[in-house]
Every structure is written in structure tokens, then in C-alpha cells.
Motif scaffolding. Structure first.
Motif, PDB file in Angstrom:
ATOM      1  N   ASP A  55       0.834  -1.207   0.000  1.00 53.58           N
ATOM      2  CA  ASP A  55       0.000   0.000   0.000  1.00 53.58           C
ATOM      3  C   ASP A  55       0.863   1.249   0.000  1.00 53.58           C
ATOM      4  O   ASP A  55       0.657   2.179  -0.780  1.00 53.58           O
ATOM      5  N   VAL A  56       1.829   1.267   0.914  1.00 55.52           N
ATOM      6  CA  VAL A  56       2.663   2.452   1.085  1.00 55.52           C
ATOM      7  C   VAL A  56       3.589   2.642  -0.116  1.00 55.52           C
ATOM      8  O   VAL A  56       3.846   3.765  -0.540  1.00 55.52           O
ATOM      9  N   ASP A 114       2.843   2.148  -3.074  1.00 53.87           N
ATOM     10  CA  ASP A 114       2.019   2.825  -4.085  1.00 53.87           C
ATOM     11  C   ASP A 114       2.127   4.345  -4.017  1.00 53.87           C
ATOM     12  O   ASP A 114       1.822   5.038  -4.981  1.00 53.87           O
ATOM     13  N   LEU A 115       2.508   4.864  -2.848  1.00 52.06           N
ATOM     14  CA  LEU A 115       2.597   6.321  -2.695  1.00 52.06           C
ATOM     15  C   LEU A 115       3.869   6.881  -3.328  1.00 52.06           C
ATOM     16  O   LEU A 115       4.053   8.090  -3.362  1.00 52.06           O
ATOM     17  N   GLU A 173       9.541   8.228  -2.411  1.00 55.41           N
ATOM     18  CA  GLU A 173       9.888   9.242  -1.422  1.00 55.41           C
ATOM     19  C   GLU A 173       9.007   9.143  -0.193  1.00 55.41           C
ATOM     20  O   GLU A 173       9.488   9.135   0.936  1.00 55.41           O
ATOM     21  N   LEU A 174       7.689   9.060  -0.407  1.00 56.82           N
ATOM     22  CA  LEU A 174       6.781   8.953   0.733  1.00 56.82           C
ATOM     23  C   LEU A 174       6.975   7.637   1.471  1.00 56.82           C
ATOM     24  O   LEU A 174       6.952   7.597   2.696  1.00 56.82           O
ATOM     25  N   THR A 204       9.660   5.872   1.736  1.00 56.07           N
ATOM     26  CA  THR A 204      10.879   5.983   2.538  1.00 56.07           C
ATOM     27  C   THR A 204      10.607   6.780   3.804  1.00 56.07           C
ATOM     28  O   THR A 204      11.003   6.398   4.895  1.00 56.07           O
ATOM     29  N   GLY A 205       9.876   7.884   3.640  1.00 56.67           N
ATOM     30  CA  GLY A 205       9.534   8.731   4.783  1.00 56.67           C
ATOM     31  C   GLY A 205       8.702   7.996   5.824  1.00 56.67           C
ATOM     32  O   GLY A 205       8.744   8.310   7.013  1.00 56.67           O
ATOM     33  N   LEU A 206       7.935   7.004   5.382  1.00 59.56           N
ATOM     34  CA  LEU A 206       7.112   6.235   6.308  1.00 59.56           C
ATOM     35  C   LEU A 206       7.875   5.046   6.894  1.00 59.56           C
ATOM     36  O   LEU A 206       7.314   4.227   7.617  1.00 59.56           O
ATOM     37  N   GLY A 207       9.151   4.942   6.556  1.00 62.86           N
ATOM     38  CA  GLY A 207       9.977   3.916   7.183  1.00 62.86           C
ATOM     39  C   GLY A 207      10.124   2.638   6.393  1.00 62.86           C
ATOM     40  O   GLY A 207      10.458   1.605   6.950  1.00 62.86           O
ATOM     41  N   VAL A 208       9.881   2.680   5.084  1.00 62.04           N
ATOM     42  CA  VAL A 208      10.063   1.486   4.253  1.00 62.04           C
ATOM     43  C   VAL A 208      11.432   1.571   3.575  1.00 62.04           C
ATOM     44  O   VAL A 208      11.775   2.593   2.996  1.00 62.04           O
ATOM     45  N   LEU A 209      12.225   0.496   3.703  1.00 65.51           N
ATOM     46  CA  LEU A 209      13.492   0.450   2.966  1.00 65.51           C
ATOM     47  C   LEU A 209      13.178  -0.016   1.555  1.00 65.51           C
ATOM     48  O   LEU A 209      13.022  -1.201   1.293  1.00 65.51           O
ATOM     49  N   ARG A 233      16.264  10.892   3.898  1.00 66.40           N
ATOM     50  CA  ARG A 233      16.811   9.550   3.640  1.00 66.40           C
ATOM     51  C   ARG A 233      16.557   9.056   2.225  1.00 66.40           C
ATOM     52  O   ARG A 233      16.767   7.886   1.929  1.00 66.40           O
ATOM     53  N   ILE A 234      16.034   9.941   1.349  1.00 68.38           N
ATOM     54  CA  ILE A 234      15.759   9.478  -0.004  1.00 68.38           C
ATOM     55  C   ILE A 234      17.073   9.412  -0.794  1.00 68.38           C
ATOM     56  O   ILE A 234      17.268   8.526  -1.602  1.00 68.38           O
ATOM     57  N   PRO A 288      14.433   2.446  10.356  1.00 73.60           N
ATOM     58  CA  PRO A 288      13.638   3.327   9.484  1.00 73.60           C
ATOM     59  C   PRO A 288      12.271   3.695  10.063  1.00 73.60           C
ATOM     60  O   PRO A 288      11.846   4.843   9.985  1.00 73.60           O
ATOM     61  N   ALA A 304      10.638   7.315  11.186  1.00 71.37           N
ATOM     62  CA  ALA A 304       9.339   7.719  10.644  1.00 71.37           C
ATOM     63  C   ALA A 304       8.377   8.175  11.747  1.00 71.37           C
ATOM     64  O   ALA A 304       7.372   8.815  11.458  1.00 71.37           O
TER      65      ALA A 304
END
Lengths: 334, 263
Positions: free
Chosen positions: A221-222, A224-225, A228-229, A231-236, B53-54, B74, B78
Motif C-alpha cells: 500500500d505504502v 504505491d505512494l 519518497e513517501l 521511505t519517509g514512512l519507514g520502508v526500505l 533519507r531518499i 527506518p 518515521a
């Protein structure tokens, strides 16, 4: 949304049950509903028992497994490549598996009219998984330049797909008649010759892979965003993309081992599901699985019966629906 | 109490062989609205992306609340810092409330649904940004301003003390720009959130920033309170313009009333 999802799942399930019955009933040897129920209750004749349990049921279950794995693989690929048109057939995963099987068939026969040996049949699933992973490695390696650009992955995949198909054609030209027929069903996708052996081997693998995908559906789901988003939500991103690609490869390979190279199925289910319940994967994936199962079962029933006793490979029947839908999607894409 | 939320030490960022930022040092103060201004291609978005972190730095490091960002999990980062990129993609058919709920991702277990606290935060974020009434609509059916507020709501739902935004007002008309900036100002004042953003409109930056950073060719050429750093000299150095400045009626921030290209 919740109610709509349950409604959609319910309708799809009913449809699947209906087509399941239709598929059991119809064929060269036509059965009645009563005969089916009697056979399930253990009161049928030996003939009915063989037709249902020996021929049609393994085939139907194979079809459902193939539909489920290809649509899940399609859901994954559409998210990680951010491309609406991605599916395991288009980017060459199925072709890789099919090539490996063709090579296996070609390497194991000496005489022109030989049938396939038993050990060749047993090796097929393993070989096809290796083939799909080989294709995936090739695509990943060629499209990786300090991380994966989704568009490059798709384009490289299309190229790899064309290349593999060319190699397959080359081998086909050198094949014996018996091998050629066997290979053809793999290349165009067919459920002919489904057996319980294959089902027992593939069902646990496919269930496990779908389960893992569903377990990680929030990450999809994330993703799909956008990178950049996410990564910001903590996904490597790189790591997750690789993991999901592996899941898709495993699913595509299992499906190909069961039924050969079936294109478009991984596109149709996810798309129709997304239209009905939206892009949240814990709703999209189950509905996509049911829809793809309905499509392949319907297509296979048609393949068996339309020109009986001749059988059209189910992959071709699906392409008849799939190609116009694909073109429609291309035309809509901005 | 540390006074800096984000610290950038000796940072070097390059795309392939093109160096965008070379040995940059920057401290972003806690609890303030820091805006980064500069000409196109000066590296301000690149800076935000490496903080977010991008982009991975070639050299140097980024610290959040005193700890190196790459040494932290990560998902933990967040929970401290939310990032809103420039014009993000909208998955078609995604509802507003679903998008905002994605902001709870770092707090959720893989199979768990939204808990009571999650739902409260999501509802609050939608109310604070004024999009609660659109919650059942698909994001791609919203107008530009509404969509931007939906993204901000998602970032708010992440419940972080630091909010990073890359040009949150681009493509919006004047009143919607003001609306977004006032919303961010309110969040900063009422909840002491640290806000960092890249902004193009000089007057908005001067009015809403409490700390202003001017960047040119990958270097910080000035930083400080707008009233101190928005000067004719600095603007000439930053954009190559001759600006006519005056103070607002309350004499708290400078306004650029006209400008011409520097010859």
C-alpha cells in the motif's frame, strides 16, 4: 467500503462456485448435477468417479491455483513497478519458466516420437522455478543501476520477454513431434494434463507465497505512494522491492509449472478488483484472486468444450479477452 | 533539551558524478519554522531529500535529535520525522481517509487494523486540515488545494515532532497558499512542531518563517530571522536581483515590493 468489499467478494465467490459446477458438468462426457452430488457422496459409478476426481477436479483446482498466483503476482508487480500494465507474462517471468521447461524437454528425448518420461514431468516445476528466477535475475541485473528505476525494469522486462521467446522458437524448430506438442502447451499455456501430483506440489508453495504477500500488504500500500513517501514512512525501498519481486517470481514460476505461460491473467484480475474495491491491497488481492480464478476457469471450460474434441490452449482463450483489455488500458493511460 | 532538531555535518551529495552539495553544515532549530530559499537548482530539494533519507550522502551525516539518522531503524525515524515530497503520486481510487490512515504505517503491526488511538489521530488530522468532509472521496477527485491538505493530513497522522515539506504551496492559488501556510503556522505554534520546508515565494517565506536559510550552488550563504537576513545585499547574492524592500505595518517582517534583474 467494508460492506462493498464483502459484497464484491461474495458475488465473486458465488460466480466461482457456479463456474466450478459448470466446469464439472461439461466436457466430452457430460454429467448431470445429480450425478455430481452422488459421486461426491460416494454413490456414483466408477466412470463418474474417474471423470470427476481423476480428470476434472485436479484440472479445476489447478486453474484456481494458477489464477490466484498470477493475479497476486500482478498486484505485486503493478505496485513495485508503478506501472498499470505490469504482470508476470509481459516482463518475461513466465517466458523464463517456459524456456527452462522447453530446454528440459529438448535435452531429455532421443527419439522423434517419444513421449515424455516420468522424471521429466517431476522435474518440470523445479526447472520452471529456476527458469523464472533466471529471467528475474537477468531483468534485475540489466535494469539495476544504483537501485531500480521502475520504468527501466518494465522496459528491460519486455525486451527480455521477446528475447526468451525467440530462443524458445529456435528450440521448437529442432524438436521432435511429440516434444513439440508437449512444449506447445507450455508455451501457450494449457491445463491439459493437470494431475493431483502437480496440485499437491504447487498448492502449499502458492498458498505460502500468497500468505506472505497478504501479510506484507500494508507495505505494498505504502509503496504505491511512491519511493519518497514510502521511505519517509519507514520502508526500505530497495530491500522491499527485491523481496516483493522474489515473491512475484515464485508465484509466476509456480503458475507456469502448473499451466505453462499464461499472459494477461495477472493483469485482468488486479485491474478489475482495483476498480471495484480500490487500491488498498488487503481488499484488492483477495478479490483479484477470485476474479482471476473465475476468468481462467471460464476460459478453460470454453477451451475444452467449444471445439471439442479439439482443445484450445487456455492461454489463447485468455488472450482473446486479455488483448482487447490491454489495448483499452494502454489507450486510457496518460 | 537540545535546541536543534536536525543537524547536517560535512554533507556531500552527488548524482552520479555531479556534485550538488559539497561539505555543508547546517543546524535546524527545534520548534521553529525553517524555510529554505534559493534559485532553481541551488540544491535545496536535494538537501531535503538527503535529510529525508531518499538520497544517500557520499560523505558526512545527518543527525536527528543528536543521533545519526542511518543508525536508527527506518520506522523509528518515521515516528519522529514526516516527509512530504513535491507533488506526490496519488494511487487512483484511494479514499482520503485511507490515504490519511497510511500515515499510521510506522505504528502498525503487519496484520493489525487501526486501533482506537490510530482512528482518533486520523480523524484529528483530517479535521485540523479541513478535509474531514471529503473523507469518503477519492483523493484524485479533489482539487489541488484539497489534495495538498490531504497529503499534509497524512503527514500529520504520522504524529511526528518534525515535519518536512518540499514546496507545499506550488501550483496553488494565493488564497490556498495562505491557507496551507497558516495551517502549518498553527501547528507550529500550538503543538511546537518543528517545520522545515522549501518555498519559492519570497514574501510568504519572510512572513511565515521564523528561521530562514538562503542557499546558492549547494552552499548556505545566509541564515537567521527573516527581518535580519532579507536584505538587499543578500537577495542580490541569492537571486541576482535588485529588490525594493519595506517592512510590514507591524514592523515584524520585510516585504519585497518590487525587484529588477541585477546588471
Amino acid at each position: 467500503m467494508k460492506n462493498k468489499t464483502f459484497l464484491a467478494l461474495g458475488i465473486a465467490l458465488l460466480l466461482l462456485l457456479g463456474i466450478f459446477l459448470l466446469s464439472l458438468l461439461s466436457g466430452t462426457y457430460t454429467l448431470t448435477l445429480k450425478e455430481i452430488f452422488d459421486t461426491f457422496l460416494g454413490k456414483g459409478t466408477k466412470m463418474h468417479h474417474t471423470v470427476i476426481f481423476g480428470l476434472r477436479l485436479p484440472r479445476i483446482i489447478s486453474a484456481v491455483l494458477v489464477g490466484a498466483s498470477l493475479s497476486t503476482a500482478g498486484c505485486i508487480l503493478q505496485s513495485i513497478t508503478k506501472n498499470q500494465l505490469a504482470e508476470p507474462g509481459i516482463i518475461g517471468l513466465n517466458a523464463g519458466a517456459a524456456l527452462a521447461v522447453v530446454l528440459l524437454i529438448a535435452s531429455n528425448s532421443q527419439n522423434y516420437y517419444d513421449a515424455l518420461g516420468t522424471h521429466t514431468i517431476l522435474l518440470m516445476p523445479i526447472v520452471s522455478i529456476l527458469g523464472a528466477f533466471g529471467a528475474a535475475l537477468l531483468i534485475y541485473g540489466l535494469s539495476c543501476r544504483k537501485g531500480i528505476a521502475p520504468n527501466r525494469l518494465i522496459l528491460v522486462g519486455i525486451g527480455v520477454n521477446a528475447g526468451i521467446n525467440a530462443v524458445i522458437t529456435l528450440y521448437q524448430l529442432n524438436m521432435s513431434k511429440g516434444d513439440y506438442n508437449q512444449a506447445l502447451t507450455w508455451i501457450s499455456g494449457s491445463l491439459w494434463g493437470s494431475s493431483w501430483q502437480f496440485v499437491y506440489m504447487a498448492a502449499p508453495i502458492i498458498s505460502l507465497l500468497i500468505g506472505m504477500t497478504f501479510y506484507k500488504s500494508k507495505v505494498l500500500d505504502v509503496i504505491d505512494l511512491g519511493d519518497e513517501l514510502a521511505t519517509g514512512l519507514g520502508v526500505l525501498m530497495e530491500k522491499e522491492r527485491r523481496k516483493f519481486l522474489m515473491l512475484a517470481v515464485g508465484l509466476a514460476a509456480s503458475a507456469t509449472a502448473l499451466a505453462g505461460n499464461i499472459a494477461f491473467l495477472g493483469l485482468l484480475g488486479p485491474h478489475i478488483a482495483k476498480r471495484i474495491v480500490g487500491p488498498v491491497h488487503r481488499r484488492q488481492i483477495p478479490l483479484a484472486i477470485l476474479i482471476s480464478a473465475v476468468i481462467i476457469l471460464l476460459a478453460d471450460t470454453a477451451s475444452r468444450n467449444l471445439f471439442a474434441p479439439l482443445e484450445i490452449p487456455v492461454g489463447i482463450t485468455i488472450s482473446v479477452i486479455g488483448v482487447p483489455y490491454f489495448i483499452y488500458l494502454m489507450a486510457r493511460e496518460k | 533539551m537540545k535546541t536543534h532538531s536536525i543537524e547536517v555535518n560535512n554533507l556531500k551529495i552527488a548524482y552520479e558524478d555531479t556534485v550538488i552539495i559539497d561539505s555543508m553544515n547546517l543546524k535546524i532549530p527545534k520548534g521553529q519554522i525553517t524555510m529554505i530559499i534559493g534559485a532553481n537548482g541551488c540544491g535545496k530539494s536535494t538537501l531535503l531529500k538527503s535529510i529525508a533519507r531518499i538520497l544517500t550522502p557520499k560523505k558526512g551525516e545527518v543527525l536527528i535529535n543528536g543521533a545519526a539518522i542511518k543508525s536508527q531503524a527506518p520506522k523509528e525515524v518515521a515516528k519522529i520525522m514526516a516527509v512530504l515530497p513535491q507533488s506526490p503520486a496519488v494511487p487512483s481510487g484511494l479514499l482520503v481517509k485511507e490515504l490519511v490512515a497510511y500515515g499510521r504505517f510506522p505504528y502498525q503491526s503487519p496484520m493489525g487494523g487501526l486501533k482506537k488511538h490510530d482512528i482518533e489521530i486520523v480523524d484529528w488530522a483530517m479535521e485540523a486540515t479541513g478535509i474531514y468532509e471529503f473523507r469518503e472521496r477519492p483523493v484524485d477527485a479533489l482539487s489541488g488545494g484539497q489534495r495538498q491538505r490531504a497529503w499534509i493530513a497524512m503527514a500529520l497522522a504520522q504524529e511526528t515532532e518534525i515535519l518536512i515539506l518540499d514546496e507545499p504551496t506550488t501550483y496553488l492559488d494565493m488564497s490556498h497558499q495562505l491557507e496551507i501556510l497558516q495551517l502549518l503556522q498553527k501547528l507550529n505554534k500550538e503543538q511546537k512542531r518543528t517545520i522545515v520546508m522549501v518555498l519559492h515565494e519570497l514574501n510568504n517565506a519572510a512572513k511565515f518563517a521564523t528561521h530562514l536559510v538562503g542557499m546558492k550552488k549547494g552552499k548556505v550563504i545566509f541564515e537567521g530571522r527573516p527581518i535580519d537576513v532579507i536584505t538587499k545585499e543578500n537577495l542580490r547574492a541569492l537571486y541576482g536581483i535588485e529588490a525594493q524592500l519595506q517592512l510590514d505595518p507591524t514592523a515584524t517582517y520585510p516585504i519585497c515590493i518590487d525587484f529588477s534583474l541585477h546588471k
